[in-house]
Design a protein around this motif. Sequence first.
Motif, short mmCIF file in Angstrom:
data_model
loop_
_atom_site.label_atom_id
_atom_site.label_comp_id
_atom_site.label_asym_id
_atom_site.label_seq_id
_atom_site.Cartn_x
_atom_site.Cartn_y
_atom_site.Cartn_z
N GLU A 1 0.87 -1.18 0.00
CA GLU A 1 0.00 0.00 0.00
C GLU A 1 0.89 1.22 0.00
OE1 GLU A 1 -3.10 2.09 -0.50
OE2 GLU A 1 -3.53 0.00 -0.07
N PHE A 2 0.46 2.25 -0.68
CA PHE A 2 1.21 3.50 -0.68
C PHE A 2 1.13 4.13 0.71
CE2 PHE A 2 -0.16 2.99 -5.10
CZ PHE A 2 1.08 3.01 -5.73
N TYR A 3 2.22 4.78 1.11
CA TYR A 3 2.20 5.51 2.37
C TYR A 3 1.10 6.57 2.29
CZ TYR A 3 3.34 8.81 6.00
OH TYR A 3 3.25 9.65 7.08
N THR A 4 0.26 6.62 3.30
CA THR A 4 -0.86 7.55 3.33
C THR A 4 -0.80 8.36 4.62
OG1 THR A 4 -2.17 5.95 2.08
CG2 THR A 4 -3.37 7.73 3.18
N PRO A 5 -0.37 9.63 4.52
CA PRO A 5 -0.36 10.46 5.73
C PRO A 5 -1.75 10.48 6.36
CG PRO A 5 0.76 11.57 3.91
CD PRO A 5 0.08 10.35 3.34
N GLY A 6 -1.78 10.41 7.65
CA GLY A 6 -3.05 10.39 8.37
C GLY A 6 -3.57 8.99 8.62
N ALA A 7 -3.03 7.98 7.92
CA ALA A 7 -3.46 6.60 8.13
C ALA A 7 -2.43 5.82 8.94
CB ALA A 7 -3.70 5.89 6.79
N GLU A 8 -1.30 6.48 9.24
CA GLU A 8 -0.27 5.78 10.00
C GLU A 8 -0.54 5.88 11.49
OE1 GLU A 8 0.23 8.78 8.67
OE2 GLU A 8 1.57 9.94 9.93
N GLY A 9 -0.03 4.90 12.18
CA GLY A 9 -0.16 4.88 13.63
C GLY A 9 1.08 4.28 14.24
N GLY A 10 1.17 4.35 15.54
CA GLY A 10 2.30 3.78 16.24
C GLY A 10 1.96 3.44 17.67
N ILE A 11 2.71 2.51 18.20
CA ILE A 11 2.61 2.08 19.59
C ILE A 11 4.01 2.20 20.17
CG2 ILE A 11 2.08 0.16 21.14
CD1 ILE A 11 0.41 -1.02 18.78
#
Length: 181
Positions: A136-146
Motif C-alpha cells: 500500500e502506498f504511504y498515506t499520511p493520516g493513516a499511519e499509527g504507532g505504539i
Amino acid sequence: MIFTETKLKGAFIIDVKRLEDERGFFGRAWCKREFEQHGLNANAVQANVSYNKVKGTIRGMHYQVAPFAETKTIRCTSGAIYDVIIDIRPDSPTYKQWIGVELTEDSFRMLYVPEGFAHGFITLKDHTSVHYVVTEFYTPGAEGGIRFDDPAFNIEWPIKPSVVSEKDLAHPGYREITLTK
C-alpha cells in the motif's frame, strides 16, 4: 523460496533457497506466484529503504489502518536487526502476541508482515540498512504507532536502545490507540 509460518497467524519467515556453486549462490528473493501460492499478498506497490547510523536505533512500532493497511516484506541488506511484529487484529487468535526475528545481511532472511500488525526493529550493528516491500502506498493520516516499550506487550529487546526518534517516543500506549480512521 522457503516459507515458514510463525506462531502469529499469517506472518511468515522467508528464506532464500540457495543454488550454490564455486561462485557463491543464486536464489529468488521475490516471486509473485510463490507468494500467492502461500496465500500472501503479492501486490507490491512501493519499496523503501531505512539506513541507520548507530547500533541500538529503534524504529517502531508502526502500522497503517484500513483502508490503507499494508503488508510488508522486510530484509536487512547491511548490518543486522532484531525485527519485531505485534498482532493488533482484535479478531485474531494471536491478538496482542509478538515475535522477534533476527535479520542479517548474511542470512538473506525476510519477514512477511500481514495487514493488522505493528512493526518495528532495533539495529544490532552500526550502519544497518533495511529494505521493505509494501502493498500500500504511504498515506499520511493513516499511519499509527505504539510505544516500543509498551508494558501491554513486554517486548524483550536484545539490547538497550540508544537512539529513538521524538516521533516514536510520542506514540501512545496500546490502550490509547484507535485502529480505524
